[in-house]
Structures are given as structure tokens and as C-alpha cells.
Design an enzyme around this catalytic site. Sequence first.
Site, PDB file in Angstrom:
ATOM      1  N   ASN A  63     -10.140   6.388  11.069  1.00  0.00           N
ATOM      2  CA  ASN A  63      -9.715   7.783  10.935  1.00  0.00           C
ATOM      3  C   ASN A  63     -10.377   8.344   9.678  1.00  0.00           C
ATOM      4  OD1 ASN A  63      -8.396  10.207  10.624  1.00  0.00           O
ATOM      5  ND2 ASN A  63      -6.407   9.309  10.087  1.00  0.00           N
ATOM      6  N   TRP A  64     -11.363   9.195   9.894  1.00  0.00           N
ATOM      7  CA  TRP A  64     -12.120   9.711   8.741  1.00  0.00           C
ATOM      8  C   TRP A  64     -11.413  10.844   8.018  1.00  0.00           C
ATOM      9  CZ3 TRP A  64     -18.169   9.862   9.596  1.00  0.00           C
ATOM     10  CH2 TRP A  64     -18.638   8.545   9.695  1.00  0.00           C
ATOM     11  N   LYS A  65     -10.352  11.359   8.596  1.00  0.00           N
ATOM     12  CA  LYS A  65      -9.628  12.487   7.981  1.00  0.00           C
ATOM     13  C   LYS A  65     -10.617  13.602   7.624  1.00  0.00           C
ATOM     14  CE  LYS A  65      -6.362   9.112   6.265  1.00  0.00           C
ATOM     15  NZ  LYS A  65      -5.292   8.812   5.347  1.00  0.00           N
ATOM     16  N   HIS A 125      -0.169  11.589  13.389  1.00  0.00           N
ATOM     17  CA  HIS A 125      -0.446  10.895  12.134  1.00  0.00           C
ATOM     18  C   HIS A 125       0.543  11.407  11.082  1.00  0.00           C
ATOM     19  CE1 HIS A 125      -2.432   9.745   8.403  1.00  0.00           C
ATOM     20  NE2 HIS A 125      -3.067   8.820   9.121  1.00  0.00           N
ATOM     21  N   GLU A 130       0.235  12.335   8.167  1.00  0.00           N
ATOM     22  CA  GLU A 130      -0.195  13.530   7.424  1.00  0.00           C
ATOM     23  C   GLU A 130       0.034  14.793   8.253  1.00  0.00           C
ATOM     24  OE1 GLU A 130      -4.096  12.059   6.455  1.00  0.00           O
ATOM     25  OE2 GLU A 130      -3.164  10.571   5.157  1.00  0.00           O
ATOM     26  N   GLU A 186       2.248   2.816  11.304  1.00  0.00           N
ATOM     27  CA  GLU A 186       1.652   3.125  10.012  1.00  0.00           C
ATOM     28  C   GLU A 186       2.748   3.474   9.005  1.00  0.00           C
ATOM     29  OE1 GLU A 186      -2.688   4.291  10.260  1.00  0.00           O
ATOM     30  OE2 GLU A 186      -1.552   6.132  10.451  1.00  0.00           O
ATOM     31  N   GLY A 203      -3.169   4.845   2.314  1.00  0.00           N
ATOM     32  CA  GLY A 203      -3.952   5.349   1.185  1.00  0.00           C
ATOM     33  C   GLY A 203      -3.459   4.892  -0.172  1.00  0.00           C
ATOM     34  N   SER A 205      -3.691   0.858   4.494  1.00  0.00           N
ATOM     35  CA  SER A 205      -4.477   0.087   3.522  1.00  0.00           C
ATOM     36  C   SER A 205      -5.073  -1.199   4.103  1.00  0.00           C
ATOM     37  CB  SER A 205      -3.629  -0.206   2.271  1.00  0.00           C
ATOM     38  OG  SER A 205      -3.274   1.002   1.634  1.00  0.00           O
ATOM     39  N   GLY A 242      -8.071   3.983   7.467  1.00  0.00           N
ATOM     40  CA  GLY A 242      -8.483   5.225   6.817  1.00  0.00           C
ATOM     41  C   GLY A 242      -9.643   4.967   5.871  1.00  0.00           C
ATOM     42  N   GLY A 243      -9.336   4.761   4.607  1.00  0.00           N
ATOM     43  CA  GLY A 243     -10.359   4.648   3.559  1.00  0.00           C
ATOM     44  C   GLY A 243     -11.485   3.675   3.892  1.00  0.00           C
TER      45      GLY A 243
HETATM   46  C1  PEP Z   1      -4.580   6.234   7.838  1.00  0.00           C
HETATM   47  O1  PEP Z   1      -4.877   7.288   7.343  1.00  0.00           O
HETATM   48  O2  PEP Z   1      -4.209   6.199   9.019  1.00  0.00           O
HETATM   49  C2  PEP Z   1      -4.670   5.029   7.042  1.00  0.00           C
HETATM   50  C3  PEP Z   1      -4.148   3.945   7.503  1.00  0.00           C
HETATM   51  O3  PEP Z   1      -5.312   5.156   5.822  1.00  0.00           O
HETATM   52  P1  PEP Z   1      -5.675   3.946   4.824  1.00  0.00           P
HETATM   53  O4  PEP Z   1      -6.319   2.857   5.636  1.00  0.00           O
HETATM   54  O5  PEP Z   1      -6.615   4.546   3.830  1.00  0.00           O
HETATM   55  O6  PEP Z   1      -4.394   3.486   4.211  1.00  0.00           O
END
Ligand code: PEP
Length: 255
Positions: A11-13, A97, A99, A169, A175, A214, A235-236
Site C-alpha cells: 500500500n503506497w498511500k 484502511h 487511515e 491491521e 507506521g 510494520s 506500507g513503508g
Molecule cells: C499500512 O499502511 O497498511 C501499513 C501496514 O503500514 P506499515 O507497513 O508502514 O506499518
Amino acid sequence: MSQLTPLIAGNWKLNGTKSLLSEFAHVFNSINISNVDVLICPPSVYIDTLVQLNENTDSILKVGAQTVSEQISGAFTGEISVSMLKELQTEFVIVGHSERRAIFGETPELVAKKYQTTLMNQLTPILCTGETENDRNNNLTFDIVSRDIDAVINLTGIESFKDGIIAYEPVWAIGTGKSATPQQAQEVHHFIRNHLAKHNDEIAQGVRILYGGSVNEKNAAELFKQDDINGALVGGASLVSDKFMSICQHAQSSL
Ligand code: PEP
């Protein structure tokens, strides 16, 4: 990891560029990651770029969106419909998600509508659910995930999980660099599968349940050893091609 094909979804957001997509298409070109589905969900303006890159290379990357409108068409400025995503050959859509829920006010009922709209257009929804730190401290984790899953079941029935995916999640792990332990994740994944099994055991056993929060190249292997973890929503680490590749390779090794 069970026998279900693992899915590693990035997920590049609100991140990434066309050139980063080119790099990913190059790195994931004809590589030997068999039996693992690898998905990138870039910002929607880049979806077509990814599709074109796939057409011009042997990239194995599947194409997804980060959200979608629950509306079919009409006066909804700024929104993107499922049929538009479908026209661009998008296969997957992330819905709910944390967010989107926290920042954009999406309720469980609205997310369920997005899930339904996605499925009705033959795209695969990835339903995100997870508790905040406060919820966890108050022993509400199972209530939160049940609430989000039940909103979908109430609207569309248990059958809608035959062709859908769930991503657990925990909000406190997204994050933050503080992943859930493999045991914490497995406990919730197992709960989710049992919750679905109360309605239909066969569907419950066939649903891929991803862990997100994470995930990185160092903790992925241990997470993927858990019986009810069928991949990851990243994500990251999905923005760095060698880290994302390493997570995909851990999924492959876990089979
Ligand atoms: C996400 O945004 O769905 C996520 C899991 O981010 P990260 O891996 O950066 O925690």
C-alpha cells in the site's frame, strides 16, 4: 502459513512516483517468485502506468487501488468508481484502511458498501480491520474486528467472503515500527477465521487473512510461520524494492 496462496500487498498511500513504479516493474520482472501473489496499490493516478509497465515487461505485479467510491457514478467530485478501476484492469481494492476510517470518517457500514460495490464489479476487496492501542488495552480487539466483519456479512452475506480478503491491521502497529508479535497476530487471525466459520466453515478456511502493521524484511519470516497468516499488507517497506522483494521471498520460503 496454510495452503492458501500467500498475497503480499504493498500500500503506497500518498507516496511514489512513475519512476519508482518502473523500478518495481523492472525488479519484479520475470522473477522466480512462484506461488505467491504480489500486489502493488499505488495512488490511483498511477494505476494505468503500472498496467502499461506490466504490458511492456514480464512483471508479476498485480494491480490494486487503495480505496474506491461506494457510488456507481454521478455528482461526487473527486471520487473514483469501481467501473473506472475495472476499465484500467485493476484487480484488487483495499477498503476500510484505518487511515480512511480515522481521517476520512468511513464507518463500518460505508466500508461494507464499498466492499459490496467492489465485489459486484468482480474486483477483489481487501477488507481492513484492526483495533487502536486504546481498544487493545480495554480488551476490545475482538469486538472491533467482529464489528467490521459483521457489517459486511449483514449487508452482503457470508458468501461475499468467498471472493474477498481480510487484512488484520492493528492501528497501533501501522507506521510505528512496532509490529504485533507473531503470537498476537495469530491470535486475532485465528479469531477471525473462527468468527467466519460460525457462518460457513468452508468459506472461513478459504479466506486469505493478511497481517499488516510494520511488516518488514526482518519480521516477515516469523509472521508467515503462523497457521492463519496468509500474507501481508505492507506500507513503508513496500516503497523500497529490495525490502519488498525480501518480504515476498520470505512468503515463498514459508510454503
Ligand atoms: C499500512 O499502511 O497498511 C501499513 C501496514 O503500514 P506499515 O507497513 O508502514 O506499518
